[in-house]
Scaffold this active site. Structure first.
Site, PDB file in Angstrom:
ATOM      1  N   PHE A 154       0.705  -1.309  -0.032  1.00  0.00           N
ATOM      2  CA  PHE A 154       0.144   0.079  -0.098  1.00  0.00           C
ATOM      3  C   PHE A 154       0.827   1.348   0.130  1.00  0.00           C
ATOM      4  O   PHE A 154       0.299   2.435  -0.385  1.00  0.00           O
ATOM      5  CB  PHE A 154      -1.002   0.034   1.079  1.00  0.00           C
ATOM      6  CG  PHE A 154      -0.386   0.506   2.592  1.00  0.00           C
ATOM      7  CD1 PHE A 154       0.094   1.658   2.850  1.00  0.00           C
ATOM      8  CD2 PHE A 154       0.332  -0.578   3.392  1.00  0.00           C
ATOM      9  CE1 PHE A 154       0.794   2.156   4.097  1.00  0.00           C
ATOM     10  CE2 PHE A 154       0.957  -0.220   4.686  1.00  0.00           C
ATOM     11  CZ  PHE A 154       1.105   1.209   4.782  1.00  0.00           C
ATOM     12  N   LYS A 178      -1.277  -7.106  -9.225  1.00  0.00           N
ATOM     13  CA  LYS A 178      -2.309  -7.384  -8.186  1.00  0.00           C
ATOM     14  C   LYS A 178      -1.783  -5.977  -7.242  1.00  0.00           C
ATOM     15  O   LYS A 178      -1.070  -6.092  -6.218  1.00  0.00           O
ATOM     16  CB  LYS A 178      -2.143  -8.486  -7.578  1.00  0.00           C
ATOM     17  CG  LYS A 178      -3.262  -9.025  -6.693  1.00  0.00           C
ATOM     18  CD  LYS A 178      -3.898  -8.123  -5.807  1.00  0.00           C
ATOM     19  CE  LYS A 178      -3.127  -8.338  -4.522  1.00  0.00           C
ATOM     20  NZ  LYS A 178      -3.583  -7.375  -3.469  1.00  0.00           N
ATOM     21  N   GLU A 181      -4.889  -3.392  -2.020  1.00  0.00           N
ATOM     22  CA  GLU A 181      -6.401  -3.374  -2.170  1.00  0.00           C
ATOM     23  C   GLU A 181      -6.732  -2.061  -1.158  1.00  0.00           C
ATOM     24  O   GLU A 181      -7.841  -1.561  -1.035  1.00  0.00           O
ATOM     25  CB  GLU A 181      -7.126  -4.650  -1.463  1.00  0.00           C
ATOM     26  CG  GLU A 181      -6.985  -5.119  -0.196  1.00  0.00           C
ATOM     27  CD  GLU A 181      -5.650  -5.888  -0.081  1.00  0.00           C
ATOM     28  OE1 GLU A 181      -4.741  -5.661  -0.718  1.00  0.00           O
ATOM     29  OE2 GLU A 181      -5.805  -6.884   0.671  1.00  0.00           O
ATOM     30  N   ARG A 182      -5.498  -1.672  -0.284  1.00  0.00           N
ATOM     31  CA  ARG A 182      -5.902  -0.328   0.350  1.00  0.00           C
ATOM     32  C   ARG A 182      -5.901   0.929  -0.504  1.00  0.00           C
ATOM     33  O   ARG A 182      -6.683   1.727  -0.077  1.00  0.00           O
ATOM     34  CB  ARG A 182      -4.750  -0.108   1.493  1.00  0.00           C
ATOM     35  CG  ARG A 182      -4.520  -1.450   2.385  1.00  0.00           C
ATOM     36  CD  ARG A 182      -4.944  -1.289   3.590  1.00  0.00           C
ATOM     37  NE  ARG A 182      -4.797  -2.567   4.107  1.00  0.00           N
ATOM     38  CZ  ARG A 182      -5.680  -3.216   4.517  1.00  0.00           C
ATOM     39  NH1 ARG A 182      -6.785  -3.120   3.923  1.00  0.00           N
ATOM     40  NH2 ARG A 182      -5.522  -4.658   4.990  1.00  0.00           N
ATOM     41  N   SER A 231       5.186  -7.020   3.276  1.00  0.00           N
ATOM     42  CA  SER A 231       6.073  -7.177   4.667  1.00  0.00           C
ATOM     43  C   SER A 231       6.715  -8.611   4.502  1.00  0.00           C
ATOM     44  O   SER A 231       6.420  -9.479   3.795  1.00  0.00           O
ATOM     45  CB  SER A 231       4.749  -7.399   5.691  1.00  0.00           C
ATOM     46  OG  SER A 231       3.857  -8.344   5.223  1.00  0.00           O
ATOM     47  N   CYS A 286       9.644   1.800   2.987  1.00  0.00           N
ATOM     48  CA  CYS A 286      10.496   0.614   3.279  1.00  0.00           C
ATOM     49  C   CYS A 286      11.976   1.080   3.762  1.00  0.00           C
ATOM     50  O   CYS A 286      12.902   0.412   4.317  1.00  0.00           O
ATOM     51  CB  CYS A 286      10.595  -0.120   2.248  1.00  0.00           C
ATOM     52  SG  CYS A 286      11.028   0.533   0.604  1.00  0.00           S
ATOM     53  N   GLU A 387       9.230  -3.994  13.148  1.00  0.00           N
ATOM     54  CA  GLU A 387       8.939  -3.123  12.196  1.00  0.00           C
ATOM     55  C   GLU A 387       7.557  -2.270  12.504  1.00  0.00           C
ATOM     56  O   GLU A 387       6.713  -2.955  12.436  1.00  0.00           O
ATOM     57  CB  GLU A 387       8.598  -3.532  10.858  1.00  0.00           C
ATOM     58  CG  GLU A 387       8.684  -2.499   9.601  1.00  0.00           C
ATOM     59  CD  GLU A 387       8.339  -2.952   8.274  1.00  0.00           C
ATOM     60  OE1 GLU A 387       7.750  -3.913   8.115  1.00  0.00           O
ATOM     61  OE2 GLU A 387       8.866  -2.484   7.306  1.00  0.00           O
TER      62      GLU A 387
END
Ligand code: NAD
Length: 502
Positions: A154, A178, A181-182, A231, A286, A387
């Site tokens: 996201f 893909k 979805e957020r 993640s 990240c 994290e």
């Protein structure tokens, strides 16, 4: 089509919006207000099959298109990205929450990969040997793989997909994205812009979804390669599952990035850099700095400078003027981060700036965490080991550079690490001894340019090749080596032993 006015998003398949077969939908929220802005389909088998079939059908024509012509499509795409950058940034900000300036910057960083990929005729050059034997020549070429899949997080809905598909399609592959979805809308807009640039239908497709869609893609017999960013637990799962299904796979995971501050550093410069790197995009990068390692007596002065600056960070909705830091992505992300801040306190770290539940005018429903600063964090503390992926900086204190390097090398994550110093010797030692994928010297977020490759070590990347740059070209191609013989009279005696060329 104005995607932002749609209540229910379509997929993007075969060069056009594609009504989803699935009946499962997820909510897309504006994190600054907490409002549901649209619904995203969560693909089932029929949706995934349709996207892969479109990509498969487009492969023969696209892979046979000369690389120079493929590059020209990307040149037009690059120009359109620049022209549409403002509008694209608004979509990113609405669904992700980062500031408009930051969203625009992420589009530009993605655009740089497109610029790299326009050099594909040169990048695909193989090797050639004339006369490896009598009348025998040999050469190698890099052939595309087929249908490649990108599964993205996201936090960079524009840039991370653009780490992948420009290189993949430049190499002659077709692509199924893909996205998260957020914040799914930007991916559809990229499909429209690629079409406007002249990309043939089916070369780039978007299938929305969650784990169900991902699992179907990982097992799909027509998928050749999977690029993943997200993640660490999911990256490891993707790596293992895709490999088990015979796919080529690169899976980039989470991070805990350290900034080492030496006593000789320019502390104002270091503090400014760390504030931007720790709190920019609400720490949801990240390559965000989350651990600050103060060496020797640097700690007291550094923490004072960081605290003063952290309190001044303008926090609010990302589309408002003067805002430096927006909300985090969801209410559950906010609650998780708030919980970790509480945990840091109970585990004994000094909470210098507490960002929990800031009052943001006009955004009562938004998912905000203000800049948070801990001092005297132990390496055993949860806020150091996990994290956090939020605007939380943890300062750890160590006696020497050797201790700082040992701490970084013992951390399971190994994406980026930076040192702030005026000593060339210390910088050189750090750069050589620190075991992470990307290292900065007086640069807090050492993200490689598009013509280098991006990737971490240990739990920050599963796979052998980084993304974009020449590693990206290697990932999205396979080597074919040709040995060719044209004897003068066409007569060749059968050979029963290993041939000796001469
Ligand atoms: P995530 O792992 O939750 O999701 C990433 C993608 O995987 C999404 O498309 C999601 O739909 C899918 N997914 C989620 N759970 C899944 C499951 N159980 N099985 C299959 N697919 C699943 O990550 P996120 O929360 O979207 O993004 C934040 C994470 O991404 C952070 O850990 C961050 O460090 C990492 N990240 C890493 C890099 C890098 O370059 N190493 C870059 C950006 C983000």
């Amino acid at each position: 089509m104005d995607l932002t006015t749609l209540e229910r998003l379509p997929m993007w398949i075969g060069g056009r919006p594609h009504a989803a077969a699935t009946t499962r939908y997820g909510e897309v929220t504006n994190p600054a207000t907490g409002e549901v802005v649209r619904h995203v389909p969560l693909a089932d088998g029929a949706d995934v099959d349709a996207a892969v079939a479109a990509a498969r059908a487009a492969f023969a024509g696209w892979s046979a298109t000369p690389a120079l012509r493929r590059a020209r499509v990307l040149m037009r795409f690059r120009d359109l990205l620049e022209r549409h950058a403002g509008e694209l940034a608004k979509i990113v900000t609405q669904e992700h929450g980062k500031t408009l300036a930051d969203a625009r910057g992420s589009i530009m960083r993605g655009m740089e990969v497109v610029e790299f990929a326009t050099g594909i005729p040169h990048l695909l050059k193989g090797e050639h040997n004339d006369s490896v034997g009598t009348d025998v020549d040999s050469w190698s070429l890099r052939a595309p793989l087929g249908v490649c899949v990108g599964i993205t997080p996201f936090n960079f809905p524009a840039m991370v997909p653009m780490w992948m598909f420009p290189v993949a399609i430049a190499c002659g592959n077709t692509f199924v994205l893909k996205p998260s979805e957020r914040d799914p809308t930007l991916a559809l807009r990229l499909g429209e812009v690629l079409k406007e640039a002249g990309l043939p239908d089916g070369v780039f497709n978007v299938v929305h979804g969650d784990k169900e869609a991902v699992d179907l893609l990982l097992a799909h017999p027509d998928v050749r390669a999977v690029s993943f960013v997200g993640s660490t637990p999911v990256a490891k799962y993707i790596y293992e599952t895709a490999a088990r299904h015979g796919k080529r796979v690169q899976a980039l995971g989470g991070a805990k990035n350290h900034a080492v501050v030496m006593p000789d550093a320019d502390l104002d410069y270091a503090a400014d850099a760390i504030i931007g790197a720790g709190y920019g995009s609400a720490g949801e990068r990240c390559m965000a700095i989350s651990a600050v390692v103060a060496v020797g007596d640097a700690g007291d002065a550094l923490v004072a400078k960081l605290a003063g600056r952290a309190r001044r960070v303008a926090t609010g909705p990302g589309d408002a003027a003067g805002i430096e830091m927006g909300p985090v992505i969801t209410a559950s992300a906010r609650d998780r981060i708030d919980g970790l801040i509480g945990r840091g306190e109970t585990e004994g770290a000094a909470l210098v700036v507490d960002g929990r539940r800031p009052a943001i005018a006009g955004c009562a429903g938004g998912f905000f965490v203000g800049p948070t600063l801990f001092d005297r964090v132990e390496a055993t503390a949860t806020i150091y080991r996990e994290e956090i992926f939020g605007p939380v900086l943890a300062v750890l204190r160590v006696p020497s550079l050797a201790d700082a390097i040992a701490m970084i090398n013992a951390n399971p994550y190994a994406n980026g690490a930076a040192i702030f110093t005026r000593s060339g010797h210390a910088a050189r030692r750090f750069e050589r001894e620190v075991e992470v994928g990307m290292t900065g010297i007086n640069v807090p977020i050492p993200v490689p340019m598009a013509f280098y490759s991006f990737g971490g070590w240990r739990n920050s990347l599963f796979g052998d090749l980084n993304v974009h740059g020449t590693d990206g070209v290697r990932f999205y191609t396979r080597l074919k080596t040709v040995t060719s013989r044209w004897p003068d009279d066409g007569s060749a005696a059968p050979g029963f032993h290993m041939p000796v060329l001469g």
